[in-house]
Design an enzyme around this catalytic site. Sequence first.
Site, PDB file in Angstrom:
ATOM      1  CE  LYS A  41       9.224  68.042  43.991  1.00 42.78           C
ATOM      2  NZ  LYS A  41       8.915  68.110  45.438  1.00 42.78           N
ATOM      3  CD  GLU A  72      24.748  66.707  45.579  1.00 45.62           C
ATOM      4  OE1 GLU A  72      24.934  65.553  46.033  1.00 45.62           O
ATOM      5  OE2 GLU A  72      24.300  67.637  46.253  1.00 45.62           O
ATOM      6  N   GLY A 117      19.143  64.755  45.249  1.00 43.67           N
ATOM      7  CA  GLY A 117      18.297  63.881  46.071  1.00 43.67           C
ATOM      8  C   GLY A 117      18.846  62.472  46.074  1.00 43.67           C
ATOM      9  CB  SER A 118      17.250  59.283  46.923  1.00 41.77           C
ATOM     10  OG  SER A 118      16.189  59.281  46.012  1.00 41.77           O
ATOM     11  CB  THR A 119      21.361  56.867  44.350  1.00 39.19           C
ATOM     12  OG1 THR A 119      22.427  57.633  44.922  1.00 39.19           O
ATOM     13  CG2 THR A 119      21.900  56.100  43.155  1.00 39.19           C
ATOM     14  CB  CYS A 125      24.493  64.348  49.859  1.00 37.31           C
ATOM     15  SG  CYS A 125      24.924  66.041  49.525  1.00 37.31           S
ATOM     16  N   GLY A 168      17.283  59.757  41.252  1.00 43.54           N
ATOM     17  CA  GLY A 168      18.219  60.244  40.228  1.00 43.54           C
ATOM     18  C   GLY A 168      18.297  59.285  39.047  1.00 43.54           C
ATOM     19  CD  GLU A 207      22.889  59.399  51.246  1.00 44.56           C
ATOM     20  OE1 GLU A 207      22.030  59.084  50.404  1.00 44.56           O
ATOM     21  OE2 GLU A 207      23.539  60.454  51.183  1.00 44.56           O
TER      22      GLU A 207
HETATM   23  P1  TAP Z   1      14.145  61.979  47.006  1.00 45.52           P
HETATM   24  O1  TAP Z   1      12.919  61.159  46.956  1.00 45.52           O
HETATM   25  O2  TAP Z   1      15.203  61.737  46.009  1.00 45.52           O
HETATM   26  O3  TAP Z   1      13.672  63.508  46.901  1.00 45.52           O
HETATM   27  C1  TAP Z   1      14.396  64.571  46.313  1.00 45.52           C
HETATM   28  C2  TAP Z   1      13.451  65.463  45.530  1.00 45.52           C
HETATM   29  O4  TAP Z   1      12.929  64.765  44.396  1.00 45.52           O
HETATM   30  C3  TAP Z   1      12.224  65.903  46.315  1.00 45.52           C
HETATM   31  O5  TAP Z   1      11.853  67.203  45.933  1.00 45.52           O
HETATM   32  C4  TAP Z   1      11.198  64.880  45.886  1.00 45.52           C
HETATM   33  O6  TAP Z   1       9.901  65.273  46.131  1.00 45.52           O
HETATM   34  C5  TAP Z   1      11.515  64.766  44.413  1.00 45.52           C
HETATM   35  N1  TAP Z   1      11.067  63.535  43.764  1.00 45.52           N
HETATM   36  C6  TAP Z   1      10.679  62.354  44.326  1.00 45.52           C
HETATM   37  N2  TAP Z   1      10.357  61.465  43.348  1.00 45.52           N
HETATM   38  C7  TAP Z   1      10.552  62.088  42.161  1.00 45.52           C
HETATM   39  C8  TAP Z   1      10.424  61.691  40.794  1.00 45.52           C
HETATM   40  N3  TAP Z   1      10.034  60.460  40.448  1.00 45.52           N
HETATM   41  N4  TAP Z   1      10.728  62.579  39.823  1.00 45.52           N
HETATM   42  C9  TAP Z   1      11.160  63.818  40.144  1.00 45.52           C
HETATM   43  N5  TAP Z   1      11.293  64.259  41.408  1.00 45.52           N
HETATM   44  C10 TAP Z   1      11.005  63.397  42.414  1.00 45.52           C
HETATM   45  O7  TAP Z   1      14.750  61.934  48.418  1.00 45.52           O
HETATM   46  P2  TAP Z   1      13.931  61.716  49.777  1.00 45.52           P
HETATM   47  O8  TAP Z   1      12.815  60.753  49.627  1.00 45.52           O
HETATM   48  O9  TAP Z   1      13.567  63.030  50.290  1.00 45.52           O
HETATM   49  O10 TAP Z   1      15.046  61.046  50.641  1.00 45.52           O
HETATM   50  C11 TAP Z   1      15.334  59.664  50.474  1.00 45.52           C
HETATM   51  C12 TAP Z   1      16.802  59.422  50.657  1.00 45.52           C
HETATM   52  O11 TAP Z   1      17.515  60.163  49.677  1.00 45.52           O
HETATM   53  C13 TAP Z   1      17.342  59.937  51.955  1.00 45.52           C
HETATM   54  O12 TAP Z   1      17.180  59.041  52.980  1.00 45.52           O
HETATM   55  C14 TAP Z   1      18.775  60.146  51.614  1.00 45.52           C
HETATM   56  O13 TAP Z   1      19.482  58.964  51.715  1.00 45.52           O
HETATM   57  C15 TAP Z   1      18.733  60.567  50.180  1.00 45.52           C
HETATM   58  N6  TAP Z   1      18.845  62.011  50.027  1.00 45.52           N
HETATM   59  C16 TAP Z   1      19.980  62.472  49.508  1.00 45.52           C
HETATM   60  C17 TAP Z   1      20.127  63.826  49.351  1.00 45.52           C
HETATM   61  C18 TAP Z   1      21.355  64.357  48.763  1.00 45.52           C
HETATM   62  S1  TAP Z   1      21.691  65.882  49.001  1.00 45.52           S
HETATM   63  N7  TAP Z   1      22.140  63.635  48.055  1.00 45.52           N
HETATM   64  C19 TAP Z   1      19.138  64.706  49.727  1.00 45.52           C
HETATM   65  C20 TAP Z   1      17.950  64.189  50.248  1.00 45.52           C
HETATM   66  C21 TAP Z   1      17.828  62.821  50.366  1.00 45.52           C
HETATM   67  P3  TAP Z   1       9.260  65.105  47.617  1.00 45.52           P
HETATM   68  O14 TAP Z   1      10.329  65.183  48.626  1.00 45.52           O
HETATM   69  O15 TAP Z   1       8.398  66.254  47.700  1.00 45.52           O
HETATM   70  O16 TAP Z   1       8.594  63.783  47.602  1.00 45.52           O
END
Ligand code: TAP
Length: 478
Positions: A184, A258, A236-238, A292, A241, A389
């Site tokens: 996804k 990660e 993605g986000s902590t 990240c 995770g 972050e």
């Molecule tokens: P997340 O919400 O963690 O999104 C990462 C992925 O997980 C996306 O594909 C998201 O879908 C999906 N997702 C969301 N809720 C989920 C759930 N309950 N179960 C399974 N998958 C789920 O990150 P974000 O909202 O895009 O960003 C928020 C913060 O996360 C950022 O500001 C940043 O601090 C951090 N972040 C960290 C990283 C790395 S590489 N460590 C990468 C991105 C963001 P959708 O995006 O389609 O909603």
Amino acid sequence: MSRFEYAPAPESRAIVDIKSSYGLYINGQFVEATDGKPFKTISPSSEEVLADVSEAGPADVDKAVKAARKAFEKVWGPMAGRDRAKYLFRIARLIQERSRELAVLESLDNGKPIRESRDVDIPLVAAHFFYYAGWADKLEYAGAGDDPQPWGVAGQVIPWNFPMLMLAWKIAPALAAGNTVVLKPAETTPLTALAFAEICQQADLPPGVVNIVTGAGRTGQALVEHPDVNKVAFTGSTAVGRAIAKSVAGSDKAVTLELGGKAANIVFEDAPIDQTIEGIVNGIFFNQGHVCCAGSRLLVQESVYDEVLARLKRRMGTLRVGDPLDKNTDIGAINSAAQLAKIRELSQVGEDEGAERWSPECELPPQGYWFPPTVFTGVSQAHRIAREEIFGPVLSVLTFRTPQEAVEKANNTPFGLSAGIWTDKGSRILWMANQLRAGVVWANTFNRFDPTSPFGGYKESGYGREGGRHGLEAYLAH
Ligand code: TAP
């Protein structure tokens, strides 16, 4: 008027053929979603709608997992490693052939500068497929025993900051190890994953080996919670995770996470100053700081603080913010309105808590989501901008006097993904690297990635490794 004005140098977007709407990629075909509504993906630099994308609901996710299971049992699992390798090499070559198109598509959908998508993201994507293709017939040397076996079906959820690179980090080792996948992509950046689905068709990859289900968090949740998924891989986000770790606890699913980071980039007084300034800029402004492992906390030895700050500000004044498709652009668009709101909010908190905010004069485009390169000084370890972050082009600067103090400050974070050290002394680099609780430590460089090198974190930055032999091991049952 500065001494050197650049003429616009836009990369043509004629090479991409974006369809008005996309279905889900299940069992080798693009199919309509059965239980979700379509959503729009936009270009964050212009807010232009690029395409309608299908939202996969639980029934669609179930269909994709079933297709992956069948492909695992009937075709991909039993296939000889050397034959799986042929498919992976073919995919790698197709990515190279279509690299310009993929780079333009990535910059349009994500907002990152074409210079980065063209020179960093897409070459690394191809390199990952080439690297793991080489492993497919040598799995007994991966460190998982004499006869390592794949887990089965991998459910993979990736973020929006490196859409295609994160896909490669996930799909290449999974397929090399003999797993099939349902992936996804993030809601805001689905287009390169859908282009990758076309590449799988072009490569004649057997149906069901790769499935792409687009959607938002609900789709990701349905995927990781699906009972027939054997291995979950998430970046993605902590917060998400943590939710995933809870939801799979007690099941027999293997998991790698990660998550976020708040890396210290540590500058000693004997550091080569010009290279260091470039390293600081690359550490925090690469990919708009949506990284990240970004060097978002700059720790500078007190004796060189004034010089480093003055030079850094001068260099920040030369960064060009604007059209991601312009080859001169250094900093592109913020990926979404939501992310821009988060960066603005945390930057305001920085000011409210007493840190001093500075950005060079820079004209931001009227349309789209933009944030200027920003540096905060007078930051203390208790400030939220030093702890959380921000995931944007915002740097927090702290100082230290001794190496011991630098280590203590660097490790004073709930995260542990990466760190950087700038010094002339090799012995100090080795001493520091041993003390830092970070998965990756760069010395006199920053944000370097290579498919042969493992990547991953300590503490709230997650667990498991991606990349290199370690990344392959994560897709093999012990
Ligand atoms: P997340 O919400 O963690 O999104 C990462 C992925 O997980 C996306 O594909 C998201 O879908 C999906 N997702 C969301 N809720 C989920 C759930 N309950 N179960 C399974 N998958 C789920 O990150 P974000 O909202 O895009 O960003 C928020 C913060 O996360 C950022 O500001 C940043 O601090 C951090 N972040 C960290 C990283 C790395 S590489 N460590 C990468 C991105 C963001 P959708 O995006 O389609 O909603």
